[in-house]
Design a protein around this motif. Structure first.
Motif, PDB file in Angstrom:
ATOM      1  N   ASN A  85       0.839  -1.207   0.000  1.00  0.00           N
ATOM      2  CA  ASN A  85       0.000   0.000   0.000  1.00  0.00           C
ATOM      3  C   ASN A  85       0.865   1.245   0.000  1.00  0.00           C
ATOM      4  O   ASN A  85       1.823   1.341   0.779  1.00  0.00           O
ATOM      5  N   VAL A  86       0.507   2.211  -0.858  1.00  0.00           N
ATOM      6  CA  VAL A  86       1.334   3.403  -1.078  1.00  0.00           C
ATOM      7  C   VAL A  86       0.530   4.662  -0.796  1.00  0.00           C
ATOM      8  O   VAL A  86      -0.640   4.776  -1.191  1.00  0.00           O
ATOM      9  N   TYR A  87       1.162   5.613  -0.138  1.00  0.00           N
ATOM     10  CA  TYR A  87       0.603   6.953   0.018  1.00  0.00           C
ATOM     11  C   TYR A  87       1.652   7.916  -0.552  1.00  0.00           C
ATOM     12  O   TYR A  87       2.772   7.991  -0.043  1.00  0.00           O
ATOM     13  N   LEU A  88       1.281   8.651  -1.607  1.00  0.00           N
ATOM     14  CA  LEU A  88       2.219   9.549  -2.272  1.00  0.00           C
ATOM     15  C   LEU A  88       2.117  10.963  -1.713  1.00  0.00           C
ATOM     16  O   LEU A  88       1.016  11.503  -1.553  1.00  0.00           O
ATOM     17  N   ASP A 106       8.244  -2.576   8.371  1.00  0.00           N
ATOM     18  CA  ASP A 106       6.793  -2.489   8.327  1.00  0.00           C
ATOM     19  C   ASP A 106       6.340  -1.273   7.527  1.00  0.00           C
ATOM     20  O   ASP A 106       5.252  -1.270   6.957  1.00  0.00           O
ATOM     21  N   ILE A 107       7.166  -0.243   7.526  1.00  0.00           N
ATOM     22  CA  ILE A 107       6.897   0.982   6.778  1.00  0.00           C
ATOM     23  C   ILE A 107       8.210   1.424   6.128  1.00  0.00           C
ATOM     24  O   ILE A 107       9.264   1.383   6.767  1.00  0.00           O
ATOM     25  N   VAL A 108       8.143   1.843   4.866  1.00  0.00           N
ATOM     26  CA  VAL A 108       9.311   2.374   4.160  1.00  0.00           C
ATOM     27  C   VAL A 108       8.964   3.771   3.659  1.00  0.00           C
ATOM     28  O   VAL A 108       7.914   3.980   3.050  1.00  0.00           O
ATOM     29  N   ALA A 157       7.442  12.036  -3.103  1.00  0.00           N
ATOM     30  CA  ALA A 157       7.883  11.108  -2.067  1.00  0.00           C
ATOM     31  C   ALA A 157       6.775  10.098  -1.835  1.00  0.00           C
ATOM     32  O   ALA A 157       5.667  10.244  -2.361  1.00  0.00           O
ATOM     33  N   ALA A 158       7.079   9.072  -1.048  1.00  0.00           N
ATOM     34  CA  ALA A 158       6.088   8.023  -0.821  1.00  0.00           C
ATOM     35  C   ALA A 158       6.288   7.355   0.523  1.00  0.00           C
ATOM     36  O   ALA A 158       7.400   7.282   1.050  1.00  0.00           O
ATOM     37  N   VAL A 159       5.174   6.867   1.061  1.00  0.00           N
ATOM     38  CA  VAL A 159       5.178   5.962   2.206  1.00  0.00           C
ATOM     39  C   VAL A 159       4.598   4.645   1.707  1.00  0.00           C
ATOM     40  O   VAL A 159       3.508   4.625   1.124  1.00  0.00           O
ATOM     41  N   VAL A 160       5.324   3.554   1.925  1.00  0.00           N
ATOM     42  CA  VAL A 160       4.854   2.230   1.514  1.00  0.00           C
ATOM     43  C   VAL A 160       4.755   1.362   2.760  1.00  0.00           C
ATOM     44  O   VAL A 160       5.694   1.300   3.562  1.00  0.00           O
ATOM     45  N   THR A 161       3.623   0.703   2.929  1.00  0.00           N
ATOM     46  CA  THR A 161       3.426  -0.123   4.117  1.00  0.00           C
ATOM     47  C   THR A 161       2.520  -1.298   3.788  1.00  0.00           C
ATOM     48  O   THR A 161       2.142  -1.520   2.625  1.00  0.00           O
ATOM     49  N   THR A 162       2.172  -2.030   4.805  1.00  0.00           N
ATOM     50  CA  THR A 162       1.294  -3.196   4.620  1.00  0.00           C
ATOM     51  C   THR A 162      -0.169  -2.744   4.620  1.00  0.00           C
ATOM     52  O   THR A 162      -0.517  -1.702   5.196  1.00  0.00           O
ATOM     53  N   PRO A 163      -1.060  -3.535   4.021  1.00  0.00           N
ATOM     54  CA  PRO A 163      -2.489  -3.188   4.055  1.00  0.00           C
ATOM     55  C   PRO A 163      -3.024  -3.027   5.474  1.00  0.00           C
ATOM     56  O   PRO A 163      -3.841  -2.155   5.743  1.00  0.00           O
TER      57      PRO A 163
END
Length: 493
Positions: free
Chosen positions: A143-146, A326-328, A341-347
């Motif tokens: 899951n991504v939040y831009l 758990d979060i990148v 930029a982005a935050v990528v994590t688990t659902p």
């Protein structure tokens, strides 16, 4: 005729680069920038002083400031037409090269169709991009939040960690840099970035596991082609004793500073960037993340500077530590200079943000997604991760050879094209080289045609993080320039 013009131009830029007596010869470049026709240097400096914040003015960087006019791949040109090899990449941001043709074409194509809309509407570019980005991630990081900057990404990651864990307290590392938003000023653990204001509520910093300048560590600790010359109790074929000691410090912080048995999460860069290209003992991060999870926290990897193949061996810096966070968080090289930029994590963790509205107007806009997608393609198509491994190792080994002949080079470290050179008065005391001396060497490298950065708490680490498209020829030129600058500083010429 075109070849004749190119040779004539190459001759001109070579003369400009060699304007300092005894300058190493700069590698050739066929690109011809357009002539500069804007404000002169005097007018530009005057306007800068009149209208920009004083804090911004301090980042003019050199005694004789540079006014950059145009860029192409690893090269920059100033207003006078002098060419420079960019070995700092706009502070570790230009990943695939200034104005890379494919990225430029993607931006131009999208600009002609749609500049901006938000994620409240469906547009294919967003979905296509995040699918491509998550294909690069291990585990269930899907899951991504831009967003628009590394600071925004880390700020959101901290919020996610607190919401998901139900615990407010966060662990960071001393010497870490994660941004300068009001929340992140407390997480950034360098006093040079702090104001006399109350920040950092619920944030605790553990001792930085630095094998060179820390209490423990030595020549077997780092995952790098070059090691510190410092001796320690570690043995190459056994567990890292330095890592054991730094883990004990982390456990001590959890025991005495945090709610009993609980923590919200831990932030860590894979290699500390602003802090001075500091690498941890090989096993530290893996063991630290396990401890954090045992205390109910989530593990956040800050890949703002180390991501997208820069470290060479892996696509993400955390992979070299044998962990899956758990979060990148990621930024800088993600857009090759475009602000994204982005935050990528688990659902599961992503669901924690659904209890209230959370929105970013510009994050993940059509232009950002087009550029980000092109950057991912170029990294793969041009083998830039592999280039980082090959050229970066060549560079680090060359710097290590220089270190043998210059007492003021205290430590050479890094991986791929994430390189640091720590400068000292002498190796025994490790007394940081004074700012004026650093500036003298730094200024000479610029005059000779190479741009590098500085960092570390004492400002005595040369930070070298170029566009990932540089060549061995560029590295050899940089080594020659650095040697010349050191010789001049030492009075040998």
């Amino acid at each position: 005729m075109a070849a004749m013009i190119s040779r004539r131009y190459l001759s001109s830029t070579t003369r400009l680069a060699a304007s300092v007596k005894g300058a190493p010869e700069m590698p050739g470049c066929d690109f011809k920038p357009v002539a500069y026709k804007g404000l002169n240097m005097e007018e530009t400096v005057k306007l800068r002083k009149s209208h920009l914040f004083p804090s911004t003015q301090s980042y003019a960087y050199y005694k004789k400031p540079l006014m950059i006019h145009q860029g192409h791949m690893q090269w920059l040109w100033d207003h006078a037409g002098k060419r420079y090899l960019d070995m700092f990449a706009g502070i570790v941001t230009v990943s695939v090269g200034h104005c890379h043709p494919k990225v430029l074409a993607a931006a131009e194509g999208q600009l002609k169709k749609l500049w901006h809309t938000t994620s409240i509407y469906m547009y294919p570019g967003l979905q296509e991009y995040v699918e491509k980005l998550t294909s690069k991630m291990p585990g269930n990081l899907k899951n991504v939040y831009l967003v628009n900057s590394g600071s925004e990404a880390n700020d959101l990651a901290m919020l996610l960690a607190r919401l998901h864990s139900g615990c407010y307290d966060i662990i960071g590392l001393r010497s870490a840099y994660h941004g300068t938003s009001p929340n992140l000023l407390g997480l950034t653990a360098l006093s040079t970035w702090h104001y006399n204001l109350p920040v950092g509520f619920g944030i605790h910093h553990t001792m930085n596991p630095d094998p060179y300048r820390g209490i423990w560590g030595g020549k077997y600790c780092r995952d790098s082609p070059v090691q510190t010359t410092r001796n320690c109790d570690c043995q190459s074929d056994k567990a890292c004793e330095a890592g054991n000691q730094y883990i004990a410090q982390l456990e001590d912080v959890l025991r005495f500073c945090c709610p009993k048995g609980r923590i919200g999460g831990m932030f860590a860069e894979s290699i500390q960037g602003v802090g001075g290209t500091i690498q941890f003992p090989k096993t530290f991060l893996q063991r630290a993340f396990k401890i954090i999870r045992d205390h109910g926290g989530v593990c956040i990897s800050d890949e703002v500077q180390t991501g997208f193949g820069r470290t060479g061996e892996h696509y993400w810096g955390f992979e070299a530590h044998g962990v899956v966070p758990d979060i990148v968080t990621m930024a800088k090289g993600i857009g090759n200079g475009y602000p994204m930029a982005a935050v990528v994590t688990t659902p599961e963790i992503a669901k924690s943000l659904a209890a209230a509205s959370h929105f970013n107007t510009f994050g993940g806009g059509p232009l950002a997604c087009a550029i980000g997608s092109a950057v991912l393609d170029v990294i793969d198509e041009e083998g830039l991760q592999q280039n980082c491994a090959k050229v970066g190792t060549h560079f680090l080994e060359g710097l290590a050879k220089l270190q043998e002949n210059y007492e003021i080079i205290g430590d050479v470290r890094g991986k791929g094209l994430m390189v640091g050179v720590e400068m000292v008065k002498d190796r025994k005391s490790k007394t940081p080289l004074p700012a004026a001396d650093m500036a003298e060497i730094w200024e000479t490298t610029k005059d000779l045609g190479v741009l590098i950065g500085k960092g570390g708490y004492y400002g005595n680490v040369f930070r070298i993080k170029p566009p990932m498209c540089i060549t061995k020829e560029d590295v050899d030129f940089t080594l020659d320039v650095f040697k010349t600058a050191l010789d001049r500083y030492s009075g040998k010429r």
